[in-house]
Design a protein around this motif. Sequence first.
Motif, short mmCIF file in Angstrom:
data_model
loop_
_atom_site.label_atom_id
_atom_site.label_comp_id
_atom_site.label_asym_id
_atom_site.label_seq_id
_atom_site.Cartn_x
_atom_site.Cartn_y
_atom_site.Cartn_z
N ARG A 21 8.11 36.14 69.75
CA ARG A 21 7.30 36.39 70.89
C ARG A 21 5.97 37.03 70.39
O ARG A 21 4.71 36.81 70.70
CB ARG A 21 7.81 36.98 71.99
CG ARG A 21 7.11 37.00 73.24
CD ARG A 21 7.58 37.65 74.41
NE ARG A 21 7.00 37.41 75.73
CZ ARG A 21 6.23 38.46 76.20
NH1 ARG A 21 5.96 39.55 75.51
NH2 ARG A 21 5.45 38.19 77.27
N SER A 22 6.23 38.24 69.66
CA SER A 22 4.98 39.19 69.23
C SER A 22 4.59 38.81 67.87
O SER A 22 3.38 39.44 67.42
CB SER A 22 5.39 40.48 69.59
OG SER A 22 6.22 40.93 68.97
N LEU A 23 5.43 38.20 67.01
CA LEU A 23 5.03 38.23 65.59
C LEU A 23 4.84 36.82 64.86
O LEU A 23 3.97 36.66 64.32
CB LEU A 23 6.43 38.52 64.71
CG LEU A 23 6.27 38.62 63.17
CD1 LEU A 23 5.04 39.33 62.56
CD2 LEU A 23 7.48 38.93 62.61
N LEU A 24 5.24 35.82 65.60
CA LEU A 24 5.09 34.55 64.97
C LEU A 24 3.75 33.89 64.96
O LEU A 24 3.32 33.52 63.89
CB LEU A 24 6.07 33.37 65.73
CG LEU A 24 5.93 32.05 65.24
CD1 LEU A 24 6.49 31.82 63.72
CD2 LEU A 24 6.96 31.07 66.00
N ALA A 25 2.92 34.06 65.94
CA ALA A 25 1.40 33.52 65.86
C ALA A 25 0.86 34.43 65.05
O ALA A 25 0.01 33.81 64.23
CB ALA A 25 0.92 33.49 67.41
N LEU A 26 1.00 35.71 64.88
CA LEU A 26 0.19 36.56 64.40
C LEU A 26 0.58 36.34 62.82
O LEU A 26 -0.46 36.29 61.78
CB LEU A 26 0.65 38.03 64.48
CG LEU A 26 0.35 39.11 63.38
CD1 LEU A 26 -1.39 39.44 63.81
CD2 LEU A 26 1.15 40.41 63.68
N MET A 27 1.74 36.30 62.41
CA MET A 27 2.24 35.88 60.98
C MET A 27 1.44 34.55 60.53
O MET A 27 1.01 34.44 59.45
CB MET A 27 3.89 35.93 60.86
CG MET A 27 4.26 35.73 59.49
SD MET A 27 5.92 36.24 59.61
CE MET A 27 6.44 35.16 58.13
N MET A 28 1.52 33.67 61.38
CA MET A 28 1.12 32.07 60.92
C MET A 28 -0.46 32.19 60.84
O MET A 28 -0.97 31.60 59.63
CB MET A 28 1.59 31.10 61.92
CG MET A 28 3.24 31.00 61.93
SD MET A 28 3.77 29.70 63.14
CE MET A 28 3.61 27.98 61.89
#
Length: 329
Positions: free
Chosen positions: A103-110
């Motif tokens: 929820r908080s990491l996936l988009a940021l990481m990609m």
Amino acid sequence: MNTRQLRHFLAVMDLGSLSAAAERVHLSLPALSRSLSALEEALGVPLFDRQGRRLRPTPYANAYVERARRIVFDEKEGARSLSLMRAGELGSLSFGMGSSIARSLLALMMLKLVAESPGLRLSAMVQSSDVLFDALRKERLDFFIGDVRMAAHEPDMVAEPAYVSTFGWFARAGHPLAGRKRIGMSELSAHPMVMAGYADQSVIHRIAELYGLSMPLQNHFALNTDDVNTIHTLVTSSDAIAPSTDIAVISALGEGTMVALDVEPKLDLDMTLGIVRHAGRTLAPAAERAFAIVRAYFADAAQQVAQQRGLSAAKTPARRPRRARSVGS
């Protein structure tokens, strides 16, 4: 036949002169002539009619020249791709993470990985740790971020612990139970309770044990969903209550849209999150960049949780600490 011989052949075709071609490829005339003869022998056809130092291309040479160009080009591009892949600019990376982390990491990481390496191709799976572990074991993933206990007894797996996540009960800011002390199950159950369908069995059994609830535990919850975003929406927009890890609600707590409830007994569980991958498997450099993002994310989460607990402790009279119990213990 090798691409070195093909480069010699192309030099002669381009320049039309054996001496000019020899100069371009940095060979003596006899060495270039031997290389061309070796290529003709490998192909089984004559490529040039020799007239002194000049060579006249045969129909075979004219038919083969464009294919030779493609072979040489593909070799160069292959070497370039590998070089870029070593630098993390190209290639693919498949990874997974639990929905509470995603929820908080996936988009940021990609976004960070693609911004640094535009040629990189990413794929991500959001699932529970047991499903992710199975996908990793079947080599459908390069690594996953989740419960490191999955790798505890697997010699071919490596786990890097990064964050110890605790559990609790959470509700919206302004909820009728917000600010109340020593809330019991009878008070909790007076409100709709939301359960995450992906919850680990050890978590389910511990909740049942702590609060005297019969199995199946789902029967005591009004709502059940695998989607963390839906859980957040339900909790923040109604009087619903949910048990959750601190990492899943860290943003909502920081924004003040959700609060931790003082439930008695405490939901005394913890879960160590981190990176799980195959032992001895060579990963693309982009994986190391991904690991750095994950480590920074968990370090920041630990700092945020410590700050939130400090603020909460300042508002609440000190109580004797309970001994934490690990998930699965």
